[in-house]
Design a protein around this motif. Structure first.
Motif, PDB file in Angstrom:
ATOM      1  N   ARG A 123       0.832  -1.203   0.000  1.00 34.82           N
ATOM      2  CA  ARG A 123       0.000   0.000   0.000  1.00 34.82           C
ATOM      3  C   ARG A 123       0.869   1.256   0.000  1.00 34.82           C
ATOM      4  NH1 ARG A 123      -3.328  -3.039   3.750  1.00 34.82           N
ATOM      5  NH2 ARG A 123      -2.324  -1.937   5.457  1.00 34.82           N
ATOM      6  N   ARG A 124       1.939   1.231   0.793  1.00 30.12           N
ATOM      7  CA  ARG A 124       2.839   2.382   0.838  1.00 30.12           C
ATOM      8  C   ARG A 124       3.563   2.572  -0.507  1.00 30.12           C
ATOM      9  NH1 ARG A 124       3.230   6.323   3.559  1.00 30.12           N
ATOM     10  NH2 ARG A 124       5.424   6.259   3.990  1.00 30.12           N
ATOM     11  N   THR A 125       3.919   1.477  -1.153  1.00 31.93           N
ATOM     12  CA  THR A 125       4.575   1.563  -2.459  1.00 31.93           C
ATOM     13  C   THR A 125       3.632   2.174  -3.481  1.00 31.93           C
ATOM     14  OG1 THR A 125       5.893  -0.398  -1.927  1.00 31.93           O
ATOM     15  CG2 THR A 125       5.766   0.237  -4.239  1.00 31.93           C
ATOM     16  N   LEU A 126       2.370   1.743  -3.470  1.00 35.15           N
ATOM     17  CA  LEU A 126       1.384   2.315  -4.402  1.00 35.15           C
ATOM     18  C   LEU A 126       1.145   3.789  -4.103  1.00 35.15           C
ATOM     19  CD1 LEU A 126      -1.168  -0.619  -4.554  1.00 35.15           C
ATOM     20  CD2 LEU A 126       0.431   0.083  -6.333  1.00 35.15           C
ATOM     21  N   GLU A 127       1.198   4.147  -2.840  1.00 39.49           N
ATOM     22  CA  GLU A 127       1.023   5.549  -2.451  1.00 39.49           C
ATOM     23  C   GLU A 127       2.173   6.401  -2.999  1.00 39.49           C
ATOM     24  OE1 GLU A 127       1.282   7.898   1.728  1.00 39.49           O
ATOM     25  OE2 GLU A 127       0.033   6.089   1.732  1.00 39.49           O
ATOM     26  N   VAL A 128       3.395   5.874  -2.917  1.00 37.72           N
ATOM     27  CA  VAL A 128       4.560   6.588  -3.437  1.00 37.72           C
ATOM     28  C   VAL A 128       4.473   6.719  -4.955  1.00 37.72           C
ATOM     29  CG1 VAL A 128       7.059   6.433  -3.745  1.00 37.72           C
ATOM     30  CG2 VAL A 128       6.048   5.976  -1.518  1.00 37.72           C
ATOM     31  N   LEU A 129       3.939   5.693  -5.610  1.00 39.49           N
ATOM     32  CA  LEU A 129       3.773   5.738  -7.066  1.00 39.49           C
ATOM     33  C   LEU A 129       2.580   6.593  -7.494  1.00 39.49           C
ATOM     34  CD1 LEU A 129       4.484   2.005  -7.944  1.00 39.49           C
ATOM     35  CD2 LEU A 129       5.888   3.963  -8.553  1.00 39.49           C
ATOM     36  N   ARG A 130       1.810   7.101  -6.524  1.00 39.39           N
ATOM     37  CA  ARG A 130       0.621   7.933  -6.763  1.00 39.39           C
ATOM     38  C   ARG A 130      -0.508   7.152  -7.428  1.00 39.39           C
ATOM     39  NH1 ARG A 130       1.633  11.983  -3.423  1.00 39.39           N
ATOM     40  NH2 ARG A 130       3.434  13.202  -3.979  1.00 39.39           N
ATOM     41  N   LEU A 131      -0.638   5.878  -7.061  1.00 44.98           N
ATOM     42  CA  LEU A 131      -1.730   5.045  -7.565  1.00 44.98           C
ATOM     43  C   LEU A 131      -2.718   4.829  -6.431  1.00 44.98           C
ATOM     44  CD1 LEU A 131       0.339   2.488  -9.609  1.00 44.98           C
ATOM     45  CD2 LEU A 131      -1.277   4.131 -10.521  1.00 44.98           C
ATOM     46  N   GLY A 132      -3.797   5.606  -6.414  1.00 43.90           N
ATOM     47  CA  GLY A 132      -4.742   5.537  -5.313  1.00 43.90           C
ATOM     48  C   GLY A 132      -5.992   4.736  -5.623  1.00 43.90           C
ATOM     49  N   LYS A 133      -6.374   4.667  -6.902  1.00 42.68           N
ATOM     50  CA  LYS A 133      -7.609   3.990  -7.266  1.00 42.68           C
ATOM     51  C   LYS A 133      -7.354   3.060  -8.448  1.00 42.68           C
ATOM     52  CE  LYS A 133     -10.792   7.608  -5.835  1.00 42.68           C
ATOM     53  NZ  LYS A 133     -11.886   8.486  -6.258  1.00 42.68           N
ATOM     54  N   CYS A 134      -8.244   2.082  -8.614  1.00 45.09           N
ATOM     55  CA  CYS A 134      -8.119   1.142  -9.720  1.00 45.09           C
ATOM     56  C   CYS A 134      -8.291   1.863 -11.055  1.00 45.09           C
ATOM     57  CB  CYS A 134      -9.168   0.037  -9.606  1.00 45.09           C
ATOM     58  SG  CYS A 134      -8.654  -1.292  -8.539  1.00 45.09           S
ATOM     59  N   ASN A 135      -7.634   1.331 -12.069  1.00 43.64           N
ATOM     60  CA  ASN A 135      -7.685   1.830 -13.442  1.00 43.64           C
ATOM     61  C   ASN A 135      -7.132   3.247 -13.591  1.00 43.64           C
ATOM     62  OD1 ASN A 135      -8.863  -0.577 -14.402  1.00 43.64           O
ATOM     63  ND2 ASN A 135     -10.849   0.148 -13.666  1.00 43.64           N
ATOM     64  N   ARG A 136      -6.310   3.675 -12.650  1.00 41.54           N
ATOM     65  CA  ARG A 136      -5.612   4.955 -12.778  1.00 41.54           C
ATOM     66  C   ARG A 136      -4.235   4.678 -13.364  1.00 41.54           C
ATOM     67  NH1 ARG A 136      -8.157   9.031  -9.556  1.00 41.54           N
ATOM     68  NH2 ARG A 136     -10.341   8.520  -9.882  1.00 41.54           N
ATOM     69  N   THR A 137      -3.812   5.546 -14.282  1.00 43.46           N
ATOM     70  CA  THR A 137      -2.518   5.382 -14.936  1.00 43.46           C
ATOM     71  C   THR A 137      -1.625   6.569 -14.608  1.00 43.46           C
ATOM     72  OG1 THR A 137      -3.567   4.192 -16.747  1.00 43.46           O
ATOM     73  CG2 THR A 137      -1.375   5.043 -17.164  1.00 43.46           C
ATOM     74  N   VAL A 138      -0.380   6.279 -14.283  1.00 44.85           N
ATOM     75  CA  VAL A 138       0.612   7.328 -14.036  1.00 44.85           C
ATOM     76  C   VAL A 138       1.833   7.049 -14.909  1.00 44.85           C
ATOM     77  CG1 VAL A 138      -0.115   7.804 -11.673  1.00 44.85           C
ATOM     78  CG2 VAL A 138       1.637   6.095 -12.096  1.00 44.85           C
ATOM     79  N   MET A 139       2.583   8.118 -15.205  1.00 41.68           N
ATOM     80  CA  MET A 139       3.798   7.984 -15.985  1.00 41.68           C
ATOM     81  C   MET A 139       4.984   8.220 -15.053  1.00 41.68           C
ATOM     82  SD  MET A 139       6.472   9.614 -17.739  1.00 41.68           S
ATOM     83  CE  MET A 139       6.021  11.308 -17.689  1.00 41.68           C
ATOM     84  N   ARG A 140       5.932   7.307 -15.070  1.00 47.99           N
ATOM     85  CA  ARG A 140       7.137   7.431 -14.264  1.00 47.99           C
ATOM     86  C   ARG A 140       8.348   7.155 -15.147  1.00 47.99           C
ATOM     87  NH1 ARG A 140       4.711  10.033 -11.495  1.00 47.99           N
ATOM     88  NH2 ARG A 140       3.542   9.478  -9.678  1.00 47.99           N
ATOM     89  N   TRP A 141       9.478   7.754 -14.774  1.00 47.57           N
ATOM     90  CA  TRP A 141      10.718   7.477 -15.495  1.00 47.57           C
ATOM     91  C   TRP A 141      11.166   6.053 -15.244  1.00 47.57           C
ATOM     92  CZ3 TRP A 141      13.377  12.539 -13.636  1.00 47.57           C
ATOM     93  CH2 TRP A 141      12.879  13.612 -14.374  1.00 47.57           C
ATOM     94  N   ASN A 142      11.809   5.482 -16.222  1.00 53.02           N
ATOM     95  CA  ASN A 142      12.295   4.112 -16.136  1.00 53.02           C
ATOM     96  C   ASN A 142      13.652   4.115 -15.434  1.00 53.02           C
ATOM     97  OD1 ASN A 142      12.803   1.444 -16.480  1.00 53.02           O
ATOM     98  ND2 ASN A 142      12.727   1.469 -18.711  1.00 53.02           N
ATOM     99  N   THR A 143      13.605   4.101 -14.091  1.00 56.52           N
ATOM    100  CA  THR A 143      14.831   4.107 -13.292  1.00 56.52           C
ATOM    101  C   THR A 143      14.880   2.831 -12.455  1.00 56.52           C
ATOM    102  OG1 THR A 143      13.761   5.230 -11.448  1.00 56.52           O
ATOM    103  CG2 THR A 143      14.792   6.627 -13.129  1.00 56.52           C
ATOM    104  N   PRO A 144      16.045   2.459 -11.965  1.00 49.23           N
ATOM    105  CA  PRO A 144      16.137   1.266 -11.126  1.00 49.23           C
ATOM    106  C   PRO A 144      15.257   1.349  -9.873  1.00 49.23           C
ATOM    107  CG  PRO A 144      18.315   1.920 -11.835  1.00 49.23           C
ATOM    108  CD  PRO A 144      17.377   2.996 -12.287  1.00 49.23           C
TER     109      PRO A 144
END
Length: 107
Positions: free
Chosen positions: A35-56
């Motif tokens: 849950r904390r990982t999803l929070e950091v990724l800014r994914l709070g609800k189902c079917n939401r899409t976010v863009m993040r840089w491809n980093t390790p």
């Protein structure tokens, strides 16, 4: 092939500088760390899409929650959005004419 099926099939993906991450499974019932990982990724609800840089760092977070998310490259994301847009596009109206039987020539 949609992103979820491509992900499940393990289709090799080309390297992309950006990753599009979509939450496809629900958060309730998951571990606190997930849950904390999803929070950091800014994914709070189902079917939401976010863009993040491809980093390790981001790839490590995605490894933790890989059963909850679908990961797409920029190319796959744009193709999916284009397909959805084409599906929603306006179609020509269906015209039905009701002519009496004697005018059509068939009795």
């Amino acid at each position: 092939m949609n992103a979820f099926k491509a992900f499940k099939a393990g289709v090799p993906i080309q390297w992309s500088p950006n990753l599009y991450i979509t939450l496809v499974r629900g958060i309730p019932g998951t571990r606190r760390l997930h849950r904390r990982t999803l929070e950091v990724l800014r994914l709070g609800k189902c079917n939401r899409t976010v863009m993040r840089w491809n980093t390790p760092t981001v790839r490590g977070m995605l490894q933790q929650v890989k059963r909850l998310v679908v990961i797409e490259t920029e190319e796959m994301y744009k193709a999916r959005k284009q397909k959805e847009e084409n599906h929603r596009a306006l179609r020509p109206p269906l015209v039905i004419t009701h002519l009496p039987a004697f005018m059509t020539g068939s009795f």
